[in-house]
Enzyme design. Structure first.
Site, PDB file in Angstrom:
ATOM      1  CD  GLU A 163      16.651  23.074  43.132  1.00 17.27           C
ATOM      2  OE1 GLU A 163      17.175  23.627  44.119  1.00 17.27           O
ATOM      3  OE2 GLU A 163      16.666  21.824  42.969  1.00 17.27           O
ATOM      4  CB  THR A 175      18.370  28.347  47.603  1.00 18.13           C
ATOM      5  OG1 THR A 175      19.227  27.510  46.819  1.00 18.13           O
ATOM      6  CG2 THR A 175      19.148  28.771  48.842  1.00 18.13           C
ATOM      7  CE  LYS A 203      18.869  20.338  48.236  1.00 17.55           C
ATOM      8  NZ  LYS A 203      18.809  21.768  47.867  1.00 17.55           N
TER       9      LYS A 203
END
Length: 216
Positions: free
Chosen positions: A44, A73, A133
């Site tokens: 990621e 993000t 998440k």
């Protein structure tokens, strides 16, 4: 090209997503190489890394199909679309941004929005999250994940923040489907020292934790 379900299945099979934050593109690329060498093939690349889109595009061109490359993000639909166009195959956000989720769905890739409260978790899941998440997981700990998992067994959870070699097993025991691992794997101090061999070793240890837990 792999289907959305195939991508999700491979992420879940690995069980570890290496969350990449670095001061430069060069350090990020070296850390990613080290993590891959240790068997963590889910990467990621966060938008906080300088030149994140260029890194994603470069890796998408050079890495084999066994590597599952994603963007983290992600805060806007534009970010999500640009990341997928660059080669990202999953999208992660620190919050439950419905517009970001919709953009990811339109691109046909898995999306993992961030959530913390039960209301946020259910909102994300009902809006089509492929996995939620739990962030920042270090604030609440594994027992909180267990409390969420009880009434929401259908939700796949990926705790991120505070997941390290000491807590990983407990998070798995408490219901995590996968673990987002940042600073304890893609470690800034190790990168600054050029100690990428230790990143590789930590990646091996995290993979072994997941494999041993599942085999048990």
């Amino acid at each position: 090209m792999k289907t959305k379900q195939e991508i999700l299945d491979e992420i879940l099979e690995c069980g570890i997503a290496a969350v990449v934050r670095a001061e430069s593109a060069d350090l990020a690329l070296k850390a990613i190489e080290a993590a891959l060498a240790g068997g963590v093939n889910v990467i990621e690349v966060t938008f906080t890394v300088p030149g994140a889109l260029d890194i994603i595009a470069r890796l998408a061109r050079t890495l084999g199909g066994d590597t599952i490359l994603g963007a983290g993000t992600v805060l806007t639909p534009q970010n999500a679309g640009d990341a997928v166009d660059a080669g990202a195959r999953f999208i992660v956000s620190p919050c439950t941004g419905l517009e970001v989720m919709e953009a990811a769905k339109l691109k046909g890739v898995p999306v993992f929005p961030g959530a913390l409260t039960p209301t946020e978790v259910v909102t994300a899941w009902q809006a089509g999250a492929d996995m939620v998440k739990i962030f920042p997981a270090n604030v609440v700990g594994p027992s909180y994940l267990k409390d969420l998992h009880g009434p929401l067994p259908q939700v796949k959870f990926m705790p991120t923040g505070g997941v390290n070699l000491d807590t990983a097993v407990e998070f798995l025991k408490c219901g995590a489907s996968a673990l987002g691992v940042g600073g304890d794997l893609i470690n800034k101090k190790l990168m600054a020292e050029g100690n990428f061999a230790e990143i590789t070793e930590r990646a091996r240890k995290f993979r072994a934790i997941v494999q041993d837990f599942r085999s048990a």
